[in-house]
Enzyme design. Sequence first.
Site, short mmCIF file in Angstrom:
data_model
loop_
_atom_site.label_atom_id
_atom_site.label_comp_id
_atom_site.label_asym_id
_atom_site.label_seq_id
_atom_site.Cartn_x
_atom_site.Cartn_y
_atom_site.Cartn_z
N CYS A 95 0.81 -1.22 0.00
CA CYS A 95 0.00 0.00 0.00
C CYS A 95 0.84 1.27 0.00
O CYS A 95 0.33 2.34 -0.31
CB CYS A 95 -0.94 0.01 1.21
SG CYS A 95 -2.09 -1.37 1.23
N HIS A 355 -9.08 2.72 -2.80
CA HIS A 355 -7.68 2.42 -2.43
C HIS A 355 -7.07 1.50 -3.49
O HIS A 355 -7.01 0.28 -3.32
CB HIS A 355 -7.66 1.76 -1.05
CG HIS A 355 -6.31 1.35 -0.58
ND1 HIS A 355 -5.14 1.90 -1.04
CD2 HIS A 355 -5.95 0.41 0.36
CE1 HIS A 355 -4.11 1.33 -0.42
NE2 HIS A 355 -4.58 0.42 0.42
N CYS A 385 -0.73 2.37 6.62
CA CYS A 385 -0.26 1.07 7.08
C CYS A 385 0.09 0.24 5.85
O CYS A 385 -0.34 0.54 4.74
CB CYS A 385 -1.31 0.37 7.93
SG CYS A 385 -2.89 0.07 7.09
N GLY A 387 0.87 -3.91 4.41
CA GLY A 387 0.79 -5.34 4.63
C GLY A 387 2.12 -5.94 5.07
O GLY A 387 3.18 -5.45 4.69
#
Length: 399
Positions: A95, A355, A385, A387
């Site tokens: 991300c 997203h 955040c 993964g």
Amino acid sequence: MSRQIQDAYVVAAVRTPVGKAPRGALRTVRPDDLLVHAIRAALAQVPGLDPALIQDVVAGCAMPEGAQGLNVARIAALLAGLPQSVGGVTVNRFCASGLTAISMAADRIRVGEADVMIAAGTESMSMVPMMGFTPSVNPRVFEGDENLGIAYGMGLTAEKVAAQWHVSREDQDAFALASHQKALAAQQSGEFADEIAPIEVVAHVPDLDAQAIVTRRRTLALDEGPRADTSADALARLKPAFAAKGSVTAGNSSQTSDGAGALILVSEKILKACNLVPLARFVTFAVRGVPPEIMGIGPKEAVPAALAQAGLSQDDLGWIELNEAFAAQSLAVIRDLGLDPAKVNPLGGAIALGHPLGATGAIRAATLVHGLRRRKLKYGMVTMCVGTGMGAAGIFENL
């Protein structure tokens, strides 16, 4: 030979509208073509810049395979019509891929190895599913508890954050509703106009009456995600999506999406030589790790690290783009760090706006740099955040 650290300036920042995956308007648009569109739109913002001055394109992509494999950065650079002398590299930090791309591009300028860089991100979750086509987790992950969190689905990590940080279902749903309401208000007031490059979508569909294939064209100019029909009651009726007795639902989670964003960064030398007006100065970037099973809390470690590097405090930040992977982790981060909710995602976040994984950092950076200028704010941050247990944060200064 030692080099003096110099500043990197953002002179263009654009993005595509974000489409809903897998059935939205951009579902048939290839991710490399989304990136081409973003690159061309960024170049159009700086007509005085010779593309031959660009050294490299750094593009984030969280699932770099299929239609967005084969080094999508280089392919998009060529398809966008950039000179063949311009390089291209694809980076993956899930991300935070797009934000990492910005940091890498800025660092090349800051150490004096480049004067003009494109930083970008692209992702089609319609064409390449979450986890890719053939995910393969190392069997050693399952040999004990130490690394088991690597295999957890993102929804389950959100459930763990909600439990550990005592984030209620009601609070998650209220946060999600506010995201939609802010995004809708921003669309209606034209807040995204400076950053969005509308894209024409061409579809070839059968006309049974005419027994022919007809071409239909439409222009997408706004993000598809914000829903005017979202309500507290509607969100409350949704069932948990990841745990039978959990609190994380499809309604208080980010939307799967398609989109791309691109920024052009230059040195002070290029600013002067090409008479360019900077949108912002790239200040710093930090990444920190956390336990994978509570990956959503990552920004609580990355944000203080970035602020310390920049010599700033939280109070210095006028705008914070905190990627809303889940309402649970967003609220946990806000409360843990004591962030001012009024400064967080003033135009809504990923729960409403979508997203598109590796593109999100570049997309949210475009939102931030234009937002800082409109509201005459000094410093802003993009954070998310990541993964497998990370947080990332980048700081920008409005000049």
